[in-house]
Design a protein around this motif. Structure first.
Motif, PDB file in Angstrom:
ATOM      1  N   VAL A 121     -17.120  -0.743 -61.044  1.00  0.00           N
ATOM      2  CA  VAL A 121     -16.088  -1.617 -61.607  1.00  0.00           C
ATOM      3  C   VAL A 121     -16.124  -2.972 -60.890  1.00  0.00           C
ATOM      4  CG1 VAL A 121     -13.645  -1.841 -62.197  1.00  0.00           C
ATOM      5  CG2 VAL A 121     -14.683   0.441 -62.021  1.00  0.00           C
ATOM      6  N   HIS A 122     -16.384  -4.021 -61.649  1.00  0.00           N
ATOM      7  CA  HIS A 122     -16.525  -5.363 -61.080  1.00  0.00           C
ATOM      8  C   HIS A 122     -15.161  -5.997 -60.775  1.00  0.00           C
ATOM      9  CE1 HIS A 122     -15.194  -7.347 -64.791  1.00  0.00           C
ATOM     10  NE2 HIS A 122     -15.907  -6.450 -65.452  1.00  0.00           N
ATOM     11  N   GLY A 133     -15.451   0.114 -56.745  1.00  0.00           N
ATOM     12  CA  GLY A 133     -14.916  -1.135 -57.279  1.00  0.00           C
ATOM     13  C   GLY A 133     -14.882  -2.255 -56.265  1.00  0.00           C
ATOM     14  N   GLY A 155     -11.632  -4.767 -58.894  1.00  0.00           N
ATOM     15  CA  GLY A 155     -12.172  -3.438 -59.176  1.00  0.00           C
ATOM     16  C   GLY A 155     -11.743  -2.420 -58.145  1.00  0.00           C
ATOM     17  N   VAL A 160      -9.987   1.070 -59.167  1.00  0.00           N
ATOM     18  CA  VAL A 160     -10.453   2.417 -58.814  1.00  0.00           C
ATOM     19  C   VAL A 160      -9.434   3.154 -57.964  1.00  0.00           C
ATOM     20  CG1 VAL A 160     -12.884   1.786 -59.069  1.00  0.00           C
ATOM     21  CG2 VAL A 160     -11.822   1.627 -56.808  1.00  0.00           C
TER      22      VAL A 160
END
Length: 257
Positions: free
Chosen positions: A26-27, A92, A96, A100
């Motif tokens: 997750v960016h 993340g 992110g 997460v």
């Protein structure tokens, strides 16, 4: 792999590799899943790797409202449901890392572990006040704090271009969701009771030793730990990809024993 219709938006994602463990990458704010381009090939050798463009970012579509970390986390749950993935390790960066961690708290049976990279939570009050005061500042100027003199020029330019390509209303909503929204955990006061609910193993990378020390006291699982790389920029996993992968792979091996 490609696109999936989720909660009214069209999410772009990639699905690489295979193995007993699934990693969800997750960016951060104003970026996209290309942020993990240096890491996916290595991780996919032993794991299934899902990398997603969050709503309003990258190739994913945006709604007029609802482009915040809370909604983004639920998008990911729905996507994983569609892919038939019940349990996963959530990784993340920055925003992110917030997302997460939300997944670990709100869906504890599904998150086997969390890796958070210089996450956007638990900052001192003076940092939060400065972030809130900068709300109307152009995103590319806000982004300037992410780098040190050692940060490579290509990284600055890559993220500048990603920020310019992200719809302004998405950036604004996501930013508020980090720092001033009702469910924001950007401050330590808000983060401490929330993050204390994470029961799974957590590995966190920080650039600030004070942040690393602060989070250590919140861990519940004995395999949890922090790593502090002073002198690195906010996107330390992109600045030092080989070292990052070495630490993450070793930790994943340790918690799987």
């Amino acid at each position: 792999m490609g696109f999936a219709a989720v909660a009214g938006v069209r999410l772009f994602y990639t699905d690489d590799g295979s193995g007993d463990t699934t990693l969800l990458l997750v960016h951060g704010w104003g970026a996209d899943s290309h942020q993990w381009a240096q890491h996916i090939p290595s991780l996919a050798r032993k794991h299934r790797v899902i990398a997603v463009d969050l709503r309003g970012h990258g190739y994913s579509s945006a709604e007029k409202k609802g482009n915040n970390p809370v909604r983004m986390a639920e998008d990911l749950v729905e996507l994983l449901d569609r892919l038939g993935i019940e349990r996963f390790v959530a990784v993340g960066h920055s925003m992110g890392g917030v997302i997460v961690s939300r997944l670990a708290v709100e869906h504890p049976s599904r998150v086997a572990a969390v890796v958070a990279v210089d996450p956007g939570y638990g900052r001192p009050d003076e940092v939060v006040a400065m972030a809130v005061a900068m709300r109307e500042t152009p995103a590319v100027q806000i982004d300037a704090w992410c780098y040190t003199p050692a940060s490579p020029g290509w990284l600055r330019e890559w993220h500048r271009r990603r920020l310019l390509a992200t719809p302004p209303h998405v950036l604004a909503e996501a930013y508020d969701g980090l720092w001033s929204g009702e469910e924001a955990i950007g401050s330590r006061g808000a983060a401490e009771p929330y993050l204390s609910r994470r029961e799974c193993p957590v590995l966190t990378f920080w650039t600030d030793p004070a942040q690393a020390a602060w989070e250590t006291d919140l861990f519940k699982h004995p395999a949890s730990r922090t790593v502090c790389w002073q002198g690195s920029g906010h996107r330390l996993h992109e600045e030092r990809p080989a070292e990052f992968l070495l630490v993450v792979n070793q930790w994943l091996k340790e918690i799987s024993r």
